[in-house]
Design a protein around this motif. Structure first.
Motif, PDB file in Angstrom:
ATOM      1  N   ASN A   1      44.409  36.655  28.900  1.00 60.44           N
ATOM      2  CA  ASN A   1      43.834  37.591  29.869  1.00 60.44           C
ATOM      3  C   ASN A   1      43.078  36.780  30.922  1.00 60.44           C
ATOM      4  OD1 ASN A   1      42.617  39.647  31.301  1.00 60.44           O
ATOM      5  ND2 ASN A   1      41.754  40.682  29.514  1.00 60.44           N
ATOM      6  N   ALA A   2      43.839  36.160  31.827  1.00 58.78           N
ATOM      7  CA  ALA A   2      43.255  35.251  32.810  1.00 58.78           C
ATOM      8  C   ALA A   2      42.183  35.899  33.686  1.00 58.78           C
ATOM      9  CB  ALA A   2      44.358  34.638  33.675  1.00 58.78           C
ATOM     10  N   PRO A   3      42.351  37.129  34.162  1.00 58.35           N
ATOM     11  CA  PRO A   3      41.299  37.720  34.995  1.00 58.35           C
ATOM     12  C   PRO A   3      39.962  37.845  34.273  1.00 58.35           C
ATOM     13  CG  PRO A   3      43.346  38.911  35.297  1.00 58.35           C
ATOM     14  CD  PRO A   3      43.553  37.995  34.134  1.00 58.35           C
ATOM     15  N   SER A   4      39.978  38.262  33.007  1.00 56.99           N
ATOM     16  CA  SER A   4      38.724  38.405  32.273  1.00 56.99           C
ATOM     17  C   SER A   4      38.077  37.049  32.026  1.00 56.99           C
ATOM     18  CB  SER A   4      38.971  39.118  30.934  1.00 56.99           C
ATOM     19  OG  SER A   4      37.759  39.284  30.229  1.00 56.99           O
ATOM     20  N   VAL A   5      38.884  36.051  31.676  1.00 62.16           N
ATOM     21  CA  VAL A   5      38.360  34.701  31.487  1.00 62.16           C
ATOM     22  C   VAL A   5      37.710  34.199  32.772  1.00 62.16           C
ATOM     23  CG1 VAL A   5      38.974  32.291  31.036  1.00 62.16           C
ATOM     24  CG2 VAL A   5      39.996  34.120  29.660  1.00 62.16           C
TER      25      VAL A   5
ATOM     26  N   LEU B   1      27.219  43.543  24.315  1.00 65.47           N
ATOM     27  CA  LEU B   1      28.638  43.246  24.429  1.00 65.47           C
ATOM     28  C   LEU B   1      29.211  44.140  25.514  1.00 65.47           C
ATOM     29  CD1 LEU B   1      31.346  42.012  23.355  1.00 65.47           C
ATOM     30  CD2 LEU B   1      31.428  43.952  21.764  1.00 65.47           C
ATOM     31  N   SER B   2      30.037  43.589  26.387  1.00 68.20           N
ATOM     32  CA  SER B   2      30.585  44.374  27.495  1.00 68.20           C
ATOM     33  C   SER B   2      32.091  44.580  27.338  1.00 68.20           C
ATOM     34  CB  SER B   2      30.310  43.684  28.835  1.00 68.20           C
ATOM     35  OG  SER B   2      30.969  42.431  28.906  1.00 68.20           O
ATOM     36  N   GLY B   3      32.584  45.583  28.038  1.00 64.24           N
ATOM     37  CA  GLY B   3      34.013  45.847  28.145  1.00 64.24           C
ATOM     38  C   GLY B   3      34.269  46.563  29.457  1.00 64.24           C
ATOM     39  N   SER B   4      35.501  46.554  29.932  1.00 68.97           N
ATOM     40  CA  SER B   4      35.748  47.180  31.233  1.00 68.97           C
ATOM     41  C   SER B   4      37.234  47.434  31.454  1.00 68.97           C
ATOM     42  CB  SER B   4      35.225  46.289  32.364  1.00 68.97           C
ATOM     43  OG  SER B   4      35.950  45.073  32.418  1.00 68.97           O
ATOM     44  N   TRP B   5      37.502  48.340  32.374  1.00 68.56           N
ATOM     45  CA  TRP B   5      38.837  48.499  32.941  1.00 68.56           C
ATOM     46  C   TRP B   5      38.705  49.055  34.349  1.00 68.56           C
ATOM     47  CZ3 TRP B   5      40.393  53.287  34.626  1.00 68.56           C
ATOM     48  CH2 TRP B   5      39.784  54.409  34.072  1.00 68.56           C
ATOM     49  N   LEU B   6      39.646  48.687  35.202  1.00 73.58           N
ATOM     50  CA  LEU B   6      39.731  49.217  36.558  1.00 73.58           C
ATOM     51  C   LEU B   6      41.124  49.771  36.784  1.00 73.58           C
ATOM     52  CD1 LEU B   6      37.953  46.470  38.727  1.00 73.58           C
ATOM     53  CD2 LEU B   6      37.082  48.764  38.209  1.00 73.58           C
ATOM     54  N   ALA B   7      41.217  50.840  37.539  1.00 78.13           N
ATOM     55  CA  ALA B   7      42.525  51.374  37.905  1.00 78.13           C
ATOM     56  C   ALA B   7      43.279  50.347  38.746  1.00 78.13           C
ATOM     57  CB  ALA B   7      42.368  52.675  38.675  1.00 78.13           C
ATOM     58  N   LEU B   8      44.584  50.385  38.668  1.00 80.44           N
ATOM     59  CA  LEU B   8      45.418  49.366  39.321  1.00 80.44           C
ATOM     60  C   LEU B   8      45.125  49.172  40.805  1.00 80.44           C
ATOM     61  CD1 LEU B   8      48.876  49.964  37.594  1.00 80.44           C
ATOM     62  CD2 LEU B   8      47.348  47.998  37.330  1.00 80.44           C
ATOM     63  N   PRO B   9      44.858  50.225  41.600  1.00 78.37           N
ATOM     64  CA  PRO B   9      44.600  49.987  43.028  1.00 78.37           C
ATOM     65  C   PRO B   9      43.352  49.150  43.299  1.00 78.37           C
ATOM     66  CG  PRO B   9      45.176  52.281  42.653  1.00 78.37           C
ATOM     67  CD  PRO B   9      44.960  51.670  41.315  1.00 78.37           C
ATOM     68  N   TYR B  10      42.490  48.983  42.301  1.00 77.88           N
ATOM     69  CA  TYR B  10      41.248  48.249  42.497  1.00 77.88           C
ATOM     70  C   TYR B  10      41.302  46.835  41.937  1.00 77.88           C
ATOM     71  CZ  TYR B  10      39.490  52.848  43.720  1.00 77.88           C
ATOM     72  OH  TYR B  10      39.302  54.067  44.321  1.00 77.88           O
ATOM     73  N   HIS B  11      42.448  46.429  41.414  1.00 80.08           N
ATOM     74  CA  HIS B  11      42.585  45.071  40.899  1.00 80.08           C
ATOM     75  C   HIS B  11      42.617  44.063  42.044  1.00 80.08           C
ATOM     76  CE1 HIS B  11      44.412  46.124  36.693  1.00 80.08           C
ATOM     77  NE2 HIS B  11      43.385  46.878  36.995  1.00 80.08           N
ATOM     78  N   GLY B  12      42.174  42.840  41.759  1.00 80.22           N
ATOM     79  CA  GLY B  12      42.315  41.740  42.700  1.00 80.22           C
ATOM     80  C   GLY B  12      41.381  41.769  43.886  1.00 80.22           C
ATOM     81  N   ARG B  13      40.288  42.529  43.816  1.00 84.81           N
ATOM     82  CA  ARG B  13      39.358  42.638  44.949  1.00 84.81           C
ATOM     83  C   ARG B  13      37.957  42.130  44.611  1.00 84.81           C
ATOM     84  NH1 ARG B  13      40.223  48.877  46.526  1.00 84.81           N
ATOM     85  NH2 ARG B  13      38.314  48.445  47.707  1.00 84.81           N
ATOM     86  N   GLY B  14      37.819  41.499  43.457  1.00 78.08           N
ATOM     87  CA  GLY B  14      36.511  41.004  43.050  1.00 78.08           C
ATOM     88  C   GLY B  14      35.586  42.067  42.525  1.00 78.08           C
ATOM     89  N   LEU B  15      36.072  43.286  42.368  1.00 75.58           N
ATOM     90  CA  LEU B  15      35.213  44.380  41.924  1.00 75.58           C
ATOM     91  C   LEU B  15      34.851  44.254  40.448  1.00 75.58           C
ATOM     92  CD1 LEU B  15      37.045  47.248  43.826  1.00 75.58           C
ATOM     93  CD2 LEU B  15      34.776  46.334  44.362  1.00 75.58           C
TER      94      LEU B  15
END
Length: 213
Positions: free
Chosen positions: A152-156, A109-123
């Protein structure tokens, strides 16, 4: 530093743009600083746990304690590996992979978070792809699962892009309100058939026993 007694810090998964590995202590505190600065976009509630919505100091402490707790409670029968996501050599977030009775179930099972400056870059997609390579190619998993709130559209989008299939829904409480959680599942066969970035693993052989292998 990895040692014969605790080799996990030597385990890495690398793609062209990022690296997954356990952070050294100074890097862990950088992650805490990133969490304090914010990991949730305004107006969104992607996480069930409350740590991401607390005060900056609370968010920072939550990152530190989660990392220490995961290693302190580790056993081959029940493990959680909170790999830091490094971009250009600096920590950007966490991509975790966990399992219970992995030697028998072969499911993660996976989980994740990225800091806001790294959102929206495909990382986020690339980090999860690297984690999946570790799980399937490295550890011999047969299934990978992911859960997220329906809004949670990005995760989907990440799950669908990487070949996961819907695996049911649940009704849960999120901060006192009923909401829908979507479950996704990726089998080894589906992963084999999905286009993904090249990933290079190092340090896995020394860690096999810790994963119950």
């Amino acid at each position: 530093m990895p040692t014969a007694h605790w080799p996990l810090p030597g385990l890495t998964a690398r793609t062209a743009r990022l690296e997954l590995r356990l952070p050294a202590e100074p890097e862990l505190h950088e992650l805490a600083d990133l969490a304090a600065a914010g990991v949730v976009a305004p107006g969104t509630r992607p996480f069930g746990s409350t740590w991401a919505y607390g005060r900056p100091a609370e968010r920072a402490r939550a990152v530190l304690q989660s990392h220490w707790r995961a290693q302190g409670r580790w056993s081959p029968e029940d493990w959680n590996l909170p790999l830091a996501v490094f971009v250009d050599g600096r920590p950007a977030g966490i991509q975790s992979v966990r399992a219970t009775a992995f030697a028998l179930r072969r499911e993660v099972l996976s989980g994740s978070w990225l800091a806001l400056p790294y959102h929206g870059r495909g990382l986020g997609t690339e980090a999860r792809a690297a984690m999946l390579h570790l799980a399937f190619a490295g550890l011999g998993a047969t299934d990978a699962t992911s859960h997220c709130y329906a809004d949670n559209a990005p995760s989907v989008a990440v799950s669908r892009r990487l070949g996961y299939r819907p695996d049911g829904v649940e009704r849960e409480l999120r901060q006192g309100e009923a909401t829908t959680t979507l479950r996704f599942r990726l089998t080894r066969e589906q992963w084999d058939a999905t286009e993904r970035p090249e990933v290079r693993l190092t340090g896995l052989d020394a860690c096999a026993e810790l994963f119950g292998l």
